[in-house]
Design a protein around this motif. Structure first.
Motif, short mmCIF file in Angstrom:
data_model
loop_
_atom_site.label_atom_id
_atom_site.label_comp_id
_atom_site.label_asym_id
_atom_site.label_seq_id
_atom_site.Cartn_x
_atom_site.Cartn_y
_atom_site.Cartn_z
N PRO A 74 3.31 3.99 -2.26
CA PRO A 74 3.97 3.65 -3.53
C PRO A 74 3.34 2.43 -4.19
N ALA A 128 6.03 6.66 -6.91
CA ALA A 128 5.28 7.39 -5.88
C ALA A 128 3.85 7.54 -6.37
N LEU A 171 10.72 5.80 -8.06
CA LEU A 171 11.51 5.83 -6.83
C LEU A 171 12.69 4.88 -6.90
#
Length: 161
Positions: free
Chosen positions: A97, A106, A117
């Motif tokens: 990430p 991501a 995320l």
């Protein structure tokens, strides 16, 4: 000169001060390692290589082995980063990430940004996670400060407390 060294050693006081200064400077040096990259984009270009088509990253330069030498194929600029397998991409799949502003995204296998995320508190996104902690190389991410007192004890304190 030798007599001066013996006097310092026998007295002990000066040697303790030297030892304390050495320890303190070593801790400061260790704390500063790993932040940033000063690699020259042309570094490594022209070096010999054995495997035709082999690629690598040297700083922000994406290089490929052609004709027995590494040649710059691209210099990654702006927000792009160098991926050894893909070249200049939005994010490196090998690293996981990535932060963009205050959001963690991501990283897709093709080096493009995936979905969001999580959204971090302002200024807390660092190295693909919220909070930074030990991964954060800015002063705001400092967790503990280490000092040595007059009795040569190693002490630590939290500057945020």
């Amino acid at each position: 000169m030798l007599a001066d060294c013996r006097r310092l050693w026998q007295d002990g006081t000066d040697m303790k001060a030297i030892r304390a200064a050495y320890i303190a400077s070593s801790l400061l040096l260790l704390g500063s390692l790993g932040c940033g990259s000063d690699a020259n984009p042309s570094e490594g270009e022209g070096e010999s290589c054995m495997t035709e088509g082999q690629t690598r990253c040297v700083g922000d330069a994406f290089q490929e082995c052609t004709g027995g030498t590494y040649n710059n194929m691209a210099i990654c600029a702006g927000t792009t980063t160098c991926s050894q397998n893909l070249g200049c991409v939005d994010c490196s799949p090998e690293s996981g990430p990535v932060c963009m502003g205050d959001e963690v995204f991501a990283c897709n296998s093709d080096g493009t940004l995936g979905g969001s995320l999580v959204t971090c508190d302002p200024g807390e996104c660092s190295n693909g996670s919220c909070g930074g902690g030990a991964q954060n190389c800015t002063a705001g991410g400092t967790e503990l400060v280490y000092v040595i007192d007059d009795a040569y004890n190693l002490l630590s304190f939290d500057p945020a407390a």
